[in-house]
Design an enzyme around this catalytic site. Structure first.
Site, short mmCIF file in Angstrom:
data_model
loop_
_atom_site.label_atom_id
_atom_site.label_comp_id
_atom_site.label_asym_id
_atom_site.label_seq_id
_atom_site.Cartn_x
_atom_site.Cartn_y
_atom_site.Cartn_z
N ASP A 198 -18.81 126.93 8.08
CA ASP A 198 -17.55 127.67 8.07
C ASP A 198 -17.67 128.92 7.22
OD1 ASP A 198 -15.65 126.08 9.65
OD2 ASP A 198 -16.06 124.51 8.17
N ASP B 131 -11.63 121.46 16.07
CA ASP B 131 -11.91 121.68 14.65
C ASP B 131 -10.64 121.59 13.82
OD1 ASP B 131 -13.07 122.30 12.27
OD2 ASP B 131 -13.60 124.37 12.80
N GLY B 132 -10.60 120.55 12.96
CA GLY B 132 -9.51 120.42 12.00
C GLY B 132 -8.81 119.08 12.10
N GLY C 255 -14.94 117.34 8.76
CA GLY C 255 -15.37 117.59 7.38
C GLY C 255 -15.03 116.44 6.47
N MET D 98 -16.15 132.07 5.81
CA MET D 98 -14.82 132.66 5.56
C MET D 98 -15.01 133.87 4.65
SD MET D 98 -12.51 129.29 4.87
CE MET D 98 -12.73 127.77 5.81
N MET E 221 -8.73 125.48 17.22
CA MET E 221 -8.34 125.12 15.85
C MET E 221 -7.16 124.17 15.92
SD MET E 221 -10.35 126.60 13.55
CE MET E 221 -9.47 125.70 12.32
N SER F 149 -18.75 119.42 9.17
CA SER F 149 -18.49 120.67 8.45
C SER F 149 -19.00 120.56 7.01
CB SER F 149 -17.00 120.96 8.44
OG SER F 149 -16.73 121.97 7.49
N HIS G 299 -22.14 122.27 11.03
CA HIS G 299 -21.07 123.25 11.23
C HIS G 299 -20.91 124.07 9.94
CE1 HIS G 299 -17.25 124.61 13.11
NE2 HIS G 299 -16.74 124.58 11.89
N HIS H 163 -19.29 129.00 12.61
CA HIS H 163 -17.88 129.31 12.87
C HIS H 163 -17.46 130.43 11.92
CE1 HIS H 163 -13.45 127.67 12.68
NE2 HIS H 163 -13.53 128.86 13.26
N MET I 227 -14.95 132.78 10.47
CA MET I 227 -13.54 133.11 10.23
C MET I 227 -13.53 134.40 9.43
SD MET I 227 -12.33 129.25 9.50
CE MET I 227 -14.05 128.76 9.33
N GLY J 182 -8.94 127.92 7.21
CA GLY J 182 -8.95 128.30 5.79
C GLY J 182 -9.37 127.20 4.83
C1 DX5 Z 1 -11.13 124.93 8.68
C2 DX5 Z 1 -12.57 124.78 9.11
C3 DX5 Z 1 -12.92 123.37 9.50
C4 DX5 Z 1 -12.79 122.35 8.40
C5 DX5 Z 1 -12.85 120.96 8.98
O1 DX5 Z 1 -10.86 126.26 8.48
O2 DX5 Z 1 -12.85 125.61 10.20
O3 DX5 Z 1 -14.24 123.35 10.05
O4 DX5 Z 1 -13.78 122.51 7.43
O5 DX5 Z 1 -12.57 120.02 7.96
P1 DX5 Z 1 -11.62 118.76 8.18
O6 DX5 Z 1 -12.32 117.87 9.19
O7 DX5 Z 1 -11.55 118.14 6.82
O8 DX5 Z 1 -10.31 119.26 8.69
ZN ZN Z 2 -14.82 125.25 11.32
#
Ligand code: DX5
Ligand code: ZN
Length: 219
Positions: free
Chosen positions: A35, A178-179, A200, A37, A137, A8, A33, A66, A68, A142
């Site tokens: 993200d 993811d997460g 990430g 948002m 998730m 990520s 990846h 991804h 969001m 977030g």
């Molecule tokens: C959260 C994201 C994830 C996040 C993952 O909302 O969708 O992709 O960046 O990061 P880590 O691995 O640090 O949880």
């Molecule tokens: Zn993500």
């Protein structure tokens, strides 16, 4: 099949996204990846299609997008031109997931659907023929750097059951986690059915090349 790793880029130093994309590629990860948002579906605002296009120019790796976002019907089509490997939107954000999944597939892009920690896996039951990827998730969406939610293990097992049922009906999909993924839970996630691991903070806070291998189980 070998586990696919999707770092990520949100956890990178955000002023140096081009360098981060190259770092991900040199670490032999499988995707970047992204993200997205929108400040509505989640409070944070991150990247849109223009920054994603700029990242795309800096790497040969396929993008794993991804979204969001509160209005996926409007946002999803903005990413078709980038020809990503996967576009994922949230189940919670739309009343018409089938149409959107079909639209993504019509562009020869894998259609992904994501569910938040509070959404039951059974919500996906009637959609199995329409998606190629389920992004589970395992933190609240977030932010990066959150702790893996332990109740996710039961959800992963429910998803594995859904996958087995889908298979007997002739459908299949990949399970993406993811997460909060790190070396502490990766092997178990893969053993329980994960195909793609997003990570990430774990990957960006150490030697990424070594850590990609450790998530793949090669260490
Ligand atoms: C959260 C994201 C994830 C996040 C993952 O909302 O969708 O992709 O960046 O990061 P880590 O691995 O640090 O949880
Ligand atoms: Zn993500």
């Amino acid at each position: 099949m070998a586990t696919l790793i999707s770092p990520s880029i949100l956890a990178a130093q955000l002023a140096y996204l081009g360098a981060a994309a190259k770092q991900i590629e040199e670490a032999h990860a499988d995707y970047v990846h992204i993200d997205v948002m929108d400040g509505h579906f989640v409070p944070a605002l991150t990247f849109g299609e223009q920054i994603t296009a700029a990242i795309h120019q800096e790497t040969k790796l396929p993008l794993d997008i991804h979204l969001m976002v509160a209005k996926p019907e409007i946002e999803v089509p903005k990413y078709f031109a980038l020809n990503p490997a996967i576009i994922t939107f949230h189940y919670e954000a739309t009343n018409a997931p089938i149409r959107l999944l079909e639209e993504i597939r019509s562009h020869k892009i894998k259609a992904g659907i994501s569910i938040n920690p509070r959404t039951p896996v059974s919500a996906l039951k009637d959609l199995v023929r329409y998606f190629d990827v389920v992004l589970l998730m395992t933190v609240e969406p977030g932010f990066y750097g959150q702790k893996f939610i332990e109740a996710s293990w039961e959800r992963l097992s429910a998803l594995e059951h859904l996958k087995a049922a889908a298979k007997s009906a002739g459908h299949t999909f990949q399970i993406e986690i993811d997460g909060g993924v790190s070396d502490t839970n990766a092997a178990k996630l893969v053993a329980e059915g994960a195909d793609i691991l997003v990570s990430g903070s774990y990957l960006f806070k150490g030697n990424m090349k070594e850590r990609v291998q450790s998530l793949k189980g090669n260490k």
